[in-house]
Design a protein around this motif. Sequence first.
Motif, mmCIF file in Angstrom:
data_model
loop_
_atom_site.group_PDB
_atom_site.id
_atom_site.type_symbol
_atom_site.label_atom_id
_atom_site.label_comp_id
_atom_site.label_asym_id
_atom_site.label_seq_id
_atom_site.Cartn_x
_atom_site.Cartn_y
_atom_site.Cartn_z
ATOM 1 N N LEU A 98 0.852 -1.183 0.000
ATOM 2 C CA LEU A 98 0.000 0.000 0.000
ATOM 3 C C LEU A 98 0.895 1.242 0.000
ATOM 4 O O LEU A 98 1.622 1.491 0.961
ATOM 5 N N TYR A 99 0.830 1.989 -1.090
ATOM 6 C CA TYR A 99 1.613 3.226 -1.216
ATOM 7 C C TYR A 99 0.658 4.417 -1.282
ATOM 8 O O TYR A 99 -0.519 4.286 -1.618
ATOM 9 N N ILE A 115 0.686 12.215 6.728
ATOM 10 C CA ILE A 115 1.724 11.281 7.187
ATOM 11 C C ILE A 115 1.235 10.520 8.414
ATOM 12 O O ILE A 115 1.428 9.306 8.532
ATOM 13 N N ARG A 116 0.601 11.233 9.325
ATOM 14 C CA ARG A 116 0.097 10.595 10.551
ATOM 15 C C ARG A 116 -0.949 9.537 10.231
ATOM 16 O O ARG A 116 -0.889 8.405 10.761
ATOM 17 N N SER A 117 -1.907 9.871 9.368
ATOM 18 C CA SER A 117 -2.940 8.896 8.986
ATOM 19 C C SER A 117 -2.331 7.709 8.251
ATOM 20 O O SER A 117 -2.737 6.563 8.462
ATOM 21 N N ALA A 118 -1.354 7.987 7.382
ATOM 22 C CA ALA A 118 -0.720 6.919 6.610
ATOM 23 C C ALA A 118 0.013 5.937 7.514
ATOM 24 O O ALA A 118 -0.062 4.721 7.324
ATOM 25 N N GLU A 119 0.705 6.458 8.514
ATOM 26 C CA GLU A 119 1.428 5.582 9.439
ATOM 27 C C GLU A 119 0.454 4.726 10.238
ATOM 28 O O GLU A 119 0.706 3.540 10.496
ATOM 29 N N CYS A 120 -0.682 5.314 10.610
ATOM 30 C CA CYS A 120 -1.682 4.588 11.407
ATOM 31 C C CYS A 120 -2.403 3.502 10.605
ATOM 32 O O CYS A 120 -2.977 2.583 11.202
ATOM 33 N N THR A 121 -2.414 3.613 9.294
ATOM 34 C CA THR A 121 -3.162 2.660 8.462
ATOM 35 C C THR A 121 -2.254 1.691 7.693
ATOM 36 O O THR A 121 -2.720 0.985 6.813
ATOM 37 N N GLY A 122 -0.976 1.664 8.023
ATOM 38 C CA GLY A 122 -0.089 0.660 7.456
ATOM 39 C C GLY A 122 0.435 0.949 6.066
ATOM 40 O O GLY A 122 0.824 0.028 5.340
ATOM 41 N N PHE A 236 -10.002 7.533 2.513
ATOM 42 C CA PHE A 236 -9.555 6.539 1.534
ATOM 43 C C PHE A 236 -8.715 5.456 2.218
ATOM 44 O O PHE A 236 -8.876 4.256 1.936
ATOM 45 N N LEU A 237 -7.815 5.858 3.094
ATOM 46 C CA LEU A 237 -6.931 4.891 3.743
ATOM 47 C C LEU A 237 -7.709 3.965 4.669
ATOM 48 O O LEU A 237 -7.448 2.755 4.715
ATOM 49 N N TYR A 238 -8.683 4.507 5.381
ATOM 50 C CA TYR A 238 -9.432 3.650 6.309
ATOM 51 C C TYR A 238 -10.427 2.749 5.581
ATOM 52 O O TYR A 238 -10.730 1.645 6.058
ATOM 53 N N GLU A 239 -10.912 3.176 4.423
ATOM 54 C CA GLU A 239 -11.712 2.259 3.615
ATOM 55 C C GLU A 239 -10.847 1.111 3.106
ATOM 56 O O GLU A 239 -11.281 -0.039 3.062
ATOM 57 N N THR A 240 -9.617 1.424 2.741
ATOM 58 C CA THR A 240 -8.668 0.380 2.323
ATOM 59 C C THR A 240 -8.423 -0.591 3.465
ATOM 60 O O THR A 240 -8.458 -1.826 3.278
ATOM 61 N N LEU A 241 -8.192 -0.049 4.644
ATOM 62 C CA LEU A 241 -7.955 -0.897 5.825
ATOM 63 C C LEU A 241 -9.186 -1.750 6.132
ATOM 64 O O LEU A 241 -9.064 -2.941 6.434
ATOM 65 N N ARG A 242 -10.371 -1.171 6.021
ATOM 66 C CA ARG A 242 -11.606 -1.912 6.284
ATOM 67 C C ARG A 242 -11.736 -3.096 5.350
ATOM 68 O O ARG A 242 -12.043 -4.216 5.773
ATOM 69 N N GLN A 243 -11.525 -2.846 4.053
ATOM 70 C CA GLN A 243 -11.642 -3.920 3.081
ATOM 71 C C GLN A 243 -10.619 -5.033 3.332
ATOM 72 O O GLN A 243 -10.915 -6.217 3.195
ATOM 73 N N ARG A 244 -9.422 -4.649 3.696
ATOM 74 C CA ARG A 244 -8.360 -5.644 3.869
ATOM 75 C C ARG A 244 -8.483 -6.447 5.154
ATOM 76 O O ARG A 244 -7.924 -7.531 5.273
ATOM 77 N N ARG A 245 -9.245 -5.915 6.116
ATOM 78 C CA ARG A 245 -9.462 -6.656 7.364
ATOM 79 C C ARG A 245 -10.673 -7.550 7.288
ATOM 80 O O ARG A 245 -10.884 -8.362 8.177
#
Length: 245
Positions: A98-99, A115-122, A236-245
């Motif tokens: 995930l980039y 940057i903070r959100s990106a670090e928190c979402t992997g 966008f990042l948390y939707e990505t995280l949701r789908q991947r979990r």
Amino acid sequence: MEQSTIIFGIRAIIEAIDSGSTLEKVYLQKGLRGDLFFQLDKILKKNKISTSVVPVEKLNRLSKHNNHQGAVAKISPIEFVNLETIIEDVQSKSKIPLYLILDQVSDVRNFGAIIRSAECTGVDAIIIQKSGSAPVNAETIKTSAGAAFRLPICKVDHIKDAIFQLKAADIKLVAATEKTEYSVFDIDLKQPLAIIMGSEHKGVSNSILKMADFRGKLPLLGEIGSLNVSVACGAFLYETLRQRR
């Protein structure tokens, strides 16, 4: 601007570049001439380092009236990472890549929040362009809550070059844009992915949009026509995280 991030003097700046230090920006005195200056100017252009021509009064303030010789530089507080090295490292891990690509995001507070959100979402790495992007300075780091020290950031000559490298590694690209009928919720974000966020004023540039594999937008139910880029990026990042979990 913190004194610890400042160097001054033409020779000192040339030595810093030659030693591999990452310069965020160089301030040059208006009307500066001479052989040593032209040597510095050539090196700055070769390394595509951002410069700004300013009155001598600003240089005096930045250097606290030290003998700056008409040149003051700001050293980045972090070391940027080579994109090719990051891609190879991520591919060697047993996780879905995930980039995050930032297309000319210029506000340091937005950058820090992203940057903070990106670090928190992997997110594996953030990719920015050398010119036109917000600097990584003290305010960026403060807004990121220190995440700028933990998450690799790649600075590239051109976003398009980074996209070609990612595509060669079978990474799909999703552009966040209102110029689409598709919601981000309708896109498969479980595959190897790079999310592209655009600038505060123009969004993702048209030339970059054309290179994206998918375009997605967030539903807006109020009367305001857009979200702050850092807020949209977090969604966008948390939707990505949701789908991947």
